[in-house]
Design a protein around this motif. Structure first.
Motif, PDB file in Angstrom:
ATOM      1  N   LYS A   1     -60.369   9.856  90.895  1.00  0.00           N
ATOM      2  CA  LYS A   1     -61.513  10.268  90.064  1.00  0.00           C
ATOM      3  C   LYS A   1     -62.163   9.057  89.402  1.00  0.00           C
ATOM      4  O   LYS A   1     -63.385   8.925  89.367  1.00  0.00           O
ATOM      5  N   ALA A   2     -61.322   8.181  88.893  1.00  0.00           N
ATOM      6  CA  ALA A   2     -61.860   6.976  88.247  1.00  0.00           C
ATOM      7  C   ALA A   2     -62.627   6.133  89.261  1.00  0.00           C
ATOM      8  O   ALA A   2     -63.715   5.628  88.976  1.00  0.00           O
TER       9      ALA A   2
ATOM     10  N   ALA B   1     -52.814   6.888  83.644  1.00  0.00           N
ATOM     11  CA  ALA B   1     -53.876   7.709  83.030  1.00  0.00           C
ATOM     12  C   ALA B   1     -53.308   8.929  82.315  1.00  0.00           C
ATOM     13  O   ALA B   1     -53.899  10.009  82.344  1.00  0.00           O
ATOM     14  N   GLY B   2     -52.153   8.746  81.689  1.00  0.00           N
ATOM     15  CA  GLY B   2     -51.568   9.838  80.916  1.00  0.00           C
ATOM     16  C   GLY B   2     -50.722  10.811  81.728  1.00  0.00           C
ATOM     17  O   GLY B   2     -50.012  11.643  81.157  1.00  0.00           O
TER      18      GLY B   2
ATOM     19  N   VAL C   1     -58.343   3.035  85.565  1.00  0.00           N
ATOM     20  CA  VAL C   1     -57.355   3.617  84.644  1.00  0.00           C
ATOM     21  C   VAL C   1     -56.168   2.673  84.465  1.00  0.00           C
ATOM     22  O   VAL C   1     -55.906   1.825  85.312  1.00  0.00           O
TER      23      VAL C   1
ATOM     24  N   GLU D   1     -56.028  11.089  89.368  1.00  0.00           N
ATOM     25  CA  GLU D   1     -56.706  10.400  88.267  1.00  0.00           C
ATOM     26  C   GLU D   1     -57.312   9.072  88.729  1.00  0.00           C
ATOM     27  O   GLU D   1     -58.413   8.714  88.325  1.00  0.00           O
TER      28      GLU D   1
END
Lengths: 373, 373, 373, 373
Positions: free
Chosen positions: D202-203, D160-161, D210, D199
């Motif tokens: 959260k997803a 996710a980056g 993600v 991340e």
């Protein structure tokens, strides 16, 4: 696909009898092996037409041009491509073939397979001429095998029922095979020649043709080459040899005759040899379970009589669907067996080299000439 | 590789005689075809041992478990995997085989090929038992072919020199082949059975074995299937059939006998048929130039006598390199030919389905059951 | 093997930069398809060197001679072989390369791979020149695809960081792709050209080179083409495209950028279309699970800067093992990206045709011109 | 075909998510190599679901049963088959999927490809579960490579980056890779973990998913492995890695970033090393012209976010052709990247072993244990 074969060595044949040229690409050859072009041309010449009355009068010098994959007489490891130009083409002779398919020739099946778009001139891609690139490929592969002590040769086992003395499956050796593999009308017993030639000549005068059997052997193969089931030596050789036009059967070792034998007769007793296990007899033809035993590898292949004969024949007119009579005007071989000797040997060489390479048995030539440690 | 075959249909066989199980994965099958497991089991049963005195006393129910690729009795299009457990294994019988290789058996060549690491129990991966997954695969493929009107069958052409009436290469039809393909000791002329069984029984009592010939045919094949040179029907079938243990030769149509014929005898005249071209005779065995003609496809395959015989045999002790005498104690078939019928038919089915699919001739079942336009 | 690819369509490339010629054999093409040689030559010309300052000054007319597989402007179904002669060769330029391998060029790895026997003149079989036969093969395949409504085109997505407007993955259509696929410096937005050319010219004047990205798309592909896992469209395309010299990466649809996205952003909602299912967005690039969705197929491929630059570089002397400085004197491209457009499109065409044929989606041309019912 | 790969090593994967079992057959393995099952199970466990909140709650012990090809802990050389039973299957969860295809999942494309006959339960053959047999196969192959000093490992380059420190392409070594290849959430810099997990969590809480990037390296590879054009290391690895569900791109060495570089920056200068040539930098990622340079082999692969998310999504009803809303009820991974580490490593191992064997670089284990001279 169709004219593409191989696992480690990949052979791609191309060409049509009356097109721009025929040829072959060999991909996967080991690098650095010297290829003697005279030895290649000798094999090409054995196959070339026009040598005597057993073959077609068509003249083709069949001199291959090597386009790639060789430098300074050695393989580079890149795909080796060879091109043979078509020269003595007389397409006019074949112009009625699209309409009137020759019996037992691929004219009809090729017509259906390619929906009528195939090149029928001279038999197109189905022509016996396409065996020239196969001989080229085989002649290259056998020279690589020679560097590893493997010798391949064959003889005319029979023509029109007239037989030659068989190869002895136990004692056949490199000397005998090297000698056979340089002859046009290769025989174990030269006395068999006259009777065979007489049959061919009688057939020729009758506007007819005859078939025959080729027996091929390889010696010097180590034990343990080949794989079980579908990648055995027999599968590999058969899958290549069955691609030679006019071949109708193949048998290994004692072959079909084994079907009438008892196990106690057919089994080959193991005996100690000079540093290697050998067998007393060799009914197994050097291959058991798809894998070489170290004994001479031996197989026979049956050729039907040439389909193209000058006698009038019954066929069908594909345009009308009606019965018709065909008179073939082209030049054809009354017997293709002598010319097929280097083709069969070449096919064996390709199959054996492929199997050797699969097991890492063909190292770079003399360890390579790398400059760096 | 070894036990892997195919272009469009991919067959991967695995297993060893006394290991956890044997099986096969078929990749590339068309989706939606119904597979009748009873028909599969019938073929498995034809091959299974222990049915009569011609075969080994080893009992294996050989019931395959389908692990994937089928749902609700239909192919899903995903790889179809089948597993057959080994049950009646008596590895003790084979414990001296690593030392004393059986003559004409892959014990020795497998030992060299795999550097002494292969599983020798029961013949390991070289066991005739590995034909069970091939029969399974063939039984699946032939049902797909049946949906397209293609029928395959075979008979025992000869055992120990005792012959059955040959199939008529022109008139053989679906009815005859369907009947043959359901029998254990399939014969064209049932009167041939007694003489054959007598030879097998004599060999059995002599602690010996006999070989034979299987003749196989397929009808309903459209013309135009197969490709020239190395992907012809003969190459495909030969490359599979040569993977069946004990096979020593294969011939198509008139085969080796064609080598003694003249072209005018052997050529098959084309004649108009009911909406399709036919030939008066069928020396070509349904294949010309690698491509089907629409006539019955016909081939014969030679089986050597079973290598494992109870008679004492001469061999070599691999540990000492010295001569030794081998007495085989395992259970073996005096003749494997009857059990090989479904194997040969299965191999033919796989090769034909592969060739049909290559030309896009096997559409989704009944056009598929897609819900969307 | 190496230069051999394919399942149904088989591509065999051969040749070395300064040898007798380079070429390709395409085996397995469907018969009867008309091939417009002007369209082939247009693609060859897009790739040919010497067109402007972005490419090498070497002049090669690159006119292929078709040796087989075509008759009267149509495919015959037999292997199609094409030969391109090498003309403007100046091997003297390369004579020190065997000693001093060019950094990031295959000189060194090829030297080790082929044990020092490979043809190093002009890069030998590793030369970018070998993409000419690939373009030829692709140009033939794309014409067959065009007969089935499939259009392929590409543009320069970036050179040296200067970007063109991306293709719209949803609205890209046949008209746009046909236009792009005929241009030399193909761009979606022609205004991007100047900035790109400026970077190339600066690099050229600096005796340096630059890389770039090509974006390629295909439209008109039906849904359901390709297979899961290893025979998916991505696998097939990647396995070909990775064979183009200088390619360092490939991505499908949104590609690497997808790695930073959420599923709810990246997932493409299905919507009803005109008689076919479509997706609102096309992050999946027309392929899901290896199989086409019917949406435009879209991928990008990264090209490194040309390895052969005129600047002095540090390398090793293979004869002494010591450090050395290399000054390359040959003619080289400061940027090969524009010339690579038809190569990438050609690779895509080959992969797509192969996948279409595997599913029987390429029938004989217009049903064939068989004369018989 | 589809789930079949390889030249020398042949991998055949089978199975469907909710069928009788999934598995793999490896054909062509060298004989005699010891396989430590604990090391295999460690890799299987890294991939297994249910380990933490990043993955699906489905519990599968994923313990493979080896059916053949191993004896006494060593490879026999015969096909190695492994079976993994499916246990925790809840097909009810998926019963509406045939009607409502999941966006960006192979439900729709598989439905079209297999004409509606594919097994849709749990994604069928398209399920990420099919990577379990790939991990098994890779875990076997990497142990053989280890015997030859080749080590493979990978880390999560990004999720996710959120990025991890990249592997150093010059200094990465066996110790670092061995360590990475045993971890579940493998990172170069463990401090990167928290941001990544945040991340994913959260997803997950958003009913979303993600994607991420995996970077994989191999060290110990000799120079000279691989072949030019289509059988290069990149082609082989890409053709396998693209078969892993959710992979959208692959890049070697500096990859896409090379497209923005100049040749003088990107070229890697050759320097003398300890008995072998090395490069100062490693933008080429260990492969030039398809052939290994002896430097660390390095590639990155992009994974899209998991397609199956719990958020309501727009799709189409395949029975009515009308728009519909899909709510997926099954258990799915919010991020499959951690579980994909052993899959990517395994794919690399298979590709490398295949390439090594093609050049005869994998001899029988310790010269074999043949008893005969």
């Amino acid at each position: 696909m169709s004219s593409s074969w191989g696992n480690l060595i990949h052979i791609q044949i191309f060409g049509e009898s009356h097109g721009g040229g025929i040829g072959v690409v060999l991909d996967g050859l080991p690098a650095g092996y010297p290829i003697d072009m005279d030895m290649v041309l000798l094999q090409m010449k054995r196959r070339a037409p026009g040598q005597d009355l057993t073959s077609t009068a068509r003249k083709e010098s069949d001199s291959p041009e090597v386009l790639s994959g060789m430098l300074d007489g050695r393989t580079t490891g890149a795909p080796l491509a060879a091109l043979i130009r078509n020269k003595d083409t007389r397409s006019g002779d074949y112009k009625n073939l699209m309409k009137l398919p020759r019996p037992s020739h691929a004219d009809y099946t090729g017509h259906v397979r390619y929906s009528g778009f195939n090149d029928v001139r001279g038999g197109g891609h189905f022509s016996g001429r396409l065996t020239a690139p196969l001989v080229f490929a085989g002649a290259v592969c056998r020279q690589i095998l020679l560097c590893h002590g493997i010798h391949i040769g064959s003889h005319i086992r029979a023509i029109a029922g007239k037989e030659d003395t068989p190869l002895d499956p136990v004692t056949v050796d490199a000397v005998q095979l090297d000698e056979l593999s340089q002859q046009f009308f290769a025989l174990v017993d030269p006395k068999a020649e006259d009777a065979m030639r007489l049959e061919v000549e009688k057939a020729r005068l009758d506007c007819d043709s005859v078939g025959g059997i080729i027996e091929c052997a390889a010696v010097g193969l180590p034990a343990g080459i080949g794989s079980p089931m579908f990648d055995g030596m027999e599968n590999r050789i058969a899958s290549l040899v069955m691609g030679i036009p006019a071949v109708r059967g193949i048998e290994f070792g004692t072959g079909f005759a084994a079907a009438s034998m008892r196990g106690s007769e057919h089994n080959d007793a193991f005996v100690p040899g000079d540093g290697q296990v050998r067998t007393l007899s060799n009914h197994h033809g050097g291959v058991i379970g798809g894998i070489t035993s170290g004994m001479p590898l031996l197989f026979r292949t049956a050729f039907k009589p040439t389909a193209s004969i000058a006698k009038p024949q019954q066929t069908i007119d594909l345009t009308s669907g009606k019965q018709a009579t065909l008179v073939i005007k082209g030049r054809h071989d009354p017997c293709i067996v002598p010319r097929a000797l280097p083709v069969v040997e070449g096919a064996a060489a390709i199959a054996i080299l492929d199997a050797m390479m699969e097991l890492g048995k063909i190292p770079p030539y003399e360890g390579g000439r790398n400059h760096d440690a």
